[in-house]
Design a protein around this motif. Structure first.
Motif, PDB file in Angstrom:
ATOM      1  N   LEU A 136       0.783  -1.242   0.000  1.00 59.52           N
ATOM      2  CA  LEU A 136       0.000   0.000   0.000  1.00 59.52           C
ATOM      3  C   LEU A 136       0.809   1.282   0.000  1.00 59.52           C
ATOM      4  O   LEU A 136       0.255   2.352  -0.227  1.00 59.52           O
ATOM      5  CB  LEU A 136      -0.917   0.031   1.233  1.00 59.52           C
ATOM      6  CG  LEU A 136      -2.199  -0.777   1.121  1.00 59.52           C
ATOM      7  CD1 LEU A 136      -2.999  -0.632   2.388  1.00 59.52           C
ATOM      8  CD2 LEU A 136      -3.035  -0.334  -0.071  1.00 59.52           C
ATOM      9  N   GLN A 137       2.124   1.165   0.257  1.00 59.10           N
ATOM     10  CA  GLN A 137       2.950   2.367   0.418  1.00 59.10           C
ATOM     11  C   GLN A 137       2.773   3.343  -0.745  1.00 59.10           C
ATOM     12  O   GLN A 137       2.847   2.945  -1.908  1.00 59.10           O
ATOM     13  CB  GLN A 137       4.441   2.001   0.517  1.00 59.10           C
ATOM     14  CG  GLN A 137       4.897   1.737   1.944  1.00 59.10           C
ATOM     15  CD  GLN A 137       4.671   0.285   2.326  1.00 59.10           C
ATOM     16  OE1 GLN A 137       4.325  -0.507   1.465  1.00 59.10           O
ATOM     17  NE2 GLN A 137       4.874  -0.051   3.589  1.00 59.10           N
ATOM     18  N   GLY A 138       2.508   4.596  -0.384  1.00 53.98           N
ATOM     19  CA  GLY A 138       2.466   5.654  -1.395  1.00 53.98           C
ATOM     20  C   GLY A 138       1.188   5.706  -2.208  1.00 53.98           C
ATOM     21  O   GLY A 138       1.055   6.547  -3.091  1.00 53.98           O
ATOM     22  N   LYS A 139       0.247   4.854  -1.917  1.00 60.86           N
ATOM     23  CA  LYS A 139      -0.980   4.838  -2.721  1.00 60.86           C
ATOM     24  C   LYS A 139      -2.028   5.830  -2.186  1.00 60.86           C
ATOM     25  O   LYS A 139      -2.979   6.159  -2.876  1.00 60.86           O
ATOM     26  CB  LYS A 139      -1.594   3.430  -2.751  1.00 60.86           C
ATOM     27  CG  LYS A 139      -0.705   2.379  -3.411  1.00 60.86           C
ATOM     28  CD  LYS A 139      -0.773   2.504  -4.918  1.00 60.86           C
ATOM     29  CE  LYS A 139      -0.075   1.386  -5.658  1.00 60.86           C
ATOM     30  NZ  LYS A 139       1.349   1.248  -5.397  1.00 60.86           N
ATOM     31  N   GLY A 140      -1.880   6.257  -0.932  1.00 61.65           N
ATOM     32  CA  GLY A 140      -2.799   7.252  -0.367  1.00 61.65           C
ATOM     33  C   GLY A 140      -4.188   6.732  -0.074  1.00 61.65           C
ATOM     34  O   GLY A 140      -5.122   7.511   0.112  1.00 61.65           O
ATOM     35  N   LEU A 141      -4.336   5.419  -0.001  1.00 64.02           N
ATOM     36  CA  LEU A 141      -5.685   4.878   0.196  1.00 64.02           C
ATOM     37  C   LEU A 141      -6.230   5.140   1.600  1.00 64.02           C
ATOM     38  O   LEU A 141      -7.446   5.176   1.801  1.00 64.02           O
ATOM     39  CB  LEU A 141      -5.710   3.375  -0.093  1.00 64.02           C
ATOM     40  CG  LEU A 141      -5.637   3.016  -1.578  1.00 64.02           C
ATOM     41  CD1 LEU A 141      -5.699   1.514  -1.768  1.00 64.02           C
ATOM     42  CD2 LEU A 141      -6.784   3.679  -2.338  1.00 64.02           C
ATOM     43  N   PHE A 143      -8.296  -6.508  -8.456  1.00 60.13           N
ATOM     44  CA  PHE A 143      -7.757  -5.456  -9.314  1.00 60.13           C
ATOM     45  C   PHE A 143      -6.245  -5.385  -9.102  1.00 60.13           C
ATOM     46  O   PHE A 143      -5.776  -5.476  -7.965  1.00 60.13           O
ATOM     47  CB  PHE A 143      -8.358  -4.096  -8.943  1.00 60.13           C
ATOM     48  CG  PHE A 143      -9.816  -3.950  -9.299  1.00 60.13           C
ATOM     49  CD1 PHE A 143     -10.197  -3.452 -10.533  1.00 60.13           C
ATOM     50  CD2 PHE A 143     -10.811  -4.301  -8.394  1.00 60.13           C
ATOM     51  CE1 PHE A 143     -11.540  -3.306 -10.872  1.00 60.13           C
ATOM     52  CE2 PHE A 143     -12.155  -4.161  -8.717  1.00 60.13           C
ATOM     53  CZ  PHE A 143     -12.522  -3.656  -9.964  1.00 60.13           C
ATOM     54  N   GLU A 144      -5.514  -5.199 -10.197  1.00 64.23           N
ATOM     55  CA  GLU A 144      -4.056  -5.039 -10.122  1.00 64.23           C
ATOM     56  C   GLU A 144      -3.710  -3.652 -10.649  1.00 64.23           C
ATOM     57  O   GLU A 144      -4.180  -3.260 -11.721  1.00 64.23           O
ATOM     58  CB  GLU A 144      -3.337  -6.070 -11.004  1.00 64.23           C
ATOM     59  CG  GLU A 144      -3.762  -7.509 -10.812  1.00 64.23           C
ATOM     60  CD  GLU A 144      -3.037  -8.196  -9.662  1.00 64.23           C
ATOM     61  OE1 GLU A 144      -2.099  -7.591  -9.113  1.00 64.23           O
ATOM     62  OE2 GLU A 144      -3.436  -9.324  -9.330  1.00 64.23           O
ATOM     63  N   HIS A 145      -2.893  -2.939  -9.868  1.00 61.63           N
ATOM     64  CA  HIS A 145      -2.433  -1.612 -10.322  1.00 61.63           C
ATOM     65  C   HIS A 145      -1.131  -1.261  -9.606  1.00 61.63           C
ATOM     66  O   HIS A 145      -1.088  -1.282  -8.373  1.00 61.63           O
ATOM     67  CB  HIS A 145      -3.518  -0.561 -10.031  1.00 61.63           C
ATOM     68  CG  HIS A 145      -2.966   0.793  -9.682  1.00 61.63           C
ATOM     69  ND1 HIS A 145      -2.254   1.552 -10.583  1.00 61.63           N
ATOM     70  CD2 HIS A 145      -2.990   1.504  -8.522  1.00 61.63           C
ATOM     71  CE1 HIS A 145      -1.877   2.676  -9.985  1.00 61.63           C
ATOM     72  NE2 HIS A 145      -2.313   2.662  -8.736  1.00 61.63           N
ATOM     73  N   GLY A 146      -0.104  -0.976 -10.368  1.00 66.56           N
ATOM     74  CA  GLY A 146       1.168  -0.491  -9.806  1.00 66.56           C
ATOM     75  C   GLY A 146       1.702  -1.338  -8.675  1.00 66.56           C
ATOM     76  O   GLY A 146       2.098  -0.788  -7.642  1.00 66.56           O
ATOM     77  N   GLY A 147       1.680  -2.660  -8.811  1.00 68.73           N
ATOM     78  CA  GLY A 147       2.209  -3.538  -7.767  1.00 68.73           C
ATOM     79  C   GLY A 147       1.229  -3.812  -6.637  1.00 68.73           C
ATOM     80  O   GLY A 147       1.565  -4.493  -5.667  1.00 68.73           O
ATOM     81  N   LEU A 148       0.033  -3.259  -6.742  1.00 67.72           N
ATOM     82  CA  LEU A 148      -0.996  -3.474  -5.709  1.00 67.72           C
ATOM     83  C   LEU A 148      -2.040  -4.473  -6.217  1.00 67.72           C
ATOM     84  O   LEU A 148      -2.531  -4.338  -7.335  1.00 67.72           O
ATOM     85  CB  LEU A 148      -1.687  -2.135  -5.408  1.00 67.72           C
ATOM     86  CG  LEU A 148      -2.909  -2.170  -4.496  1.00 67.72           C
ATOM     87  CD1 LEU A 148      -2.514  -2.499  -3.060  1.00 67.72           C
ATOM     88  CD2 LEU A 148      -3.645  -0.826  -4.530  1.00 67.72           C
TER      89      LEU A 148
END
Ligand SMILES: C=C(O[C@@H]1C=C(C(=O)O)C=C[C@H]1O)C(=O)O
Length: 190
Positions: A108-113, A164-169
């Motif tokens: 989750l790092q840096g994703k701002g969720l 869902f896959e996005h940017g390593g998440l």
């Protein structure tokens, strides 16, 4: 051929997920349109209700252990901490869908969720250009996560999930469609 798993939800302790195509024989055509759609549910609900009446109500957002089936769907160990978010998607203040999303904490790092609050996770996800959605699965078993609002899970008609896959998440999104939505839109009971 019958769909024995889907026809006896009341006797299932755990959600029984089937590929949506395998659940289709037990599903009416109007529900299939909702369950098998791969675009944003947030956008669809906004379009289905009166303009300006859609709202995400945050029920719970926390760090915790995923359910076993959630960990399996994400391919992580069950005792690995995860980000858990539970919401009710409301139209005109009535919950139509309850959703639980699960993501491995270390991704989750840096994703701002954490700052999402009552903004739609779907609106954020579908803005990501590299977004990939995994296969959809369906269940007729009610959700187990709405213990603080027991009335909600009793009203569940269909559930679906996908990763869902996005940017390593990797983010598992599970959505349960309630009878209030069927009533409002004139949909069949299944
Ligand atoms: C995945 C989507 O996001 C929706 C919004 C959610 C939220 O804000 O937590 C959760 C699940 C979805 O129903 C979508 O709109 O398709």
């Amino acid at each position: 051929m019958t769909a024995p798993v889907l026809s006896t939800p009341a006797f299932s302790l755990f959600p029984q997920w089937l590929p949506v195509a395998a659940a289709q024989p037990a599903m009416s055509a109007p529900w299939w349109q909702w369950i098998a759609s791969t675009d944003s549910l947030t956008a669809r609900l906004m379009a289905a209700g009166e303009p300006g009446t859609f709202r995400v109500r945050l029920l719970r957002q926390t760090i915790g252990l995923p359910q076993r089936d959630e960990a399996l769907a994400l391919g992580i160990a069950p005792r690995r901490y995860a980000w858990l978010r539970e919401v009710a998607l409301c139209v005109d203040e009535t919950p139509w869908v309850v959703a639980r999303s699960v993501a491995p904490l270390h991704q989750l790092q840096g994703k701002g969720l954490g700052k999402l609050g009552e903004r739609s996770l779907g609106s954020w996800l579908f803005q990501q250009p590299d977004l990939v959605r995994g296969p959809l699965e369906a269940t007729a078993t009610p959700p187990r996560f709405t213990h603080q609002q027991p009335g909600l899970s009793a009203n569940s008609l269909w559930g679906r999930r996908s990763v869902f896959e996005h940017g390593g998440l990797s983010l598992l999104v599970q959505e349960y469609f309630l009878s209030t939505m069927a009533d409002a839109l004139g949909l069949p009971s299944r």
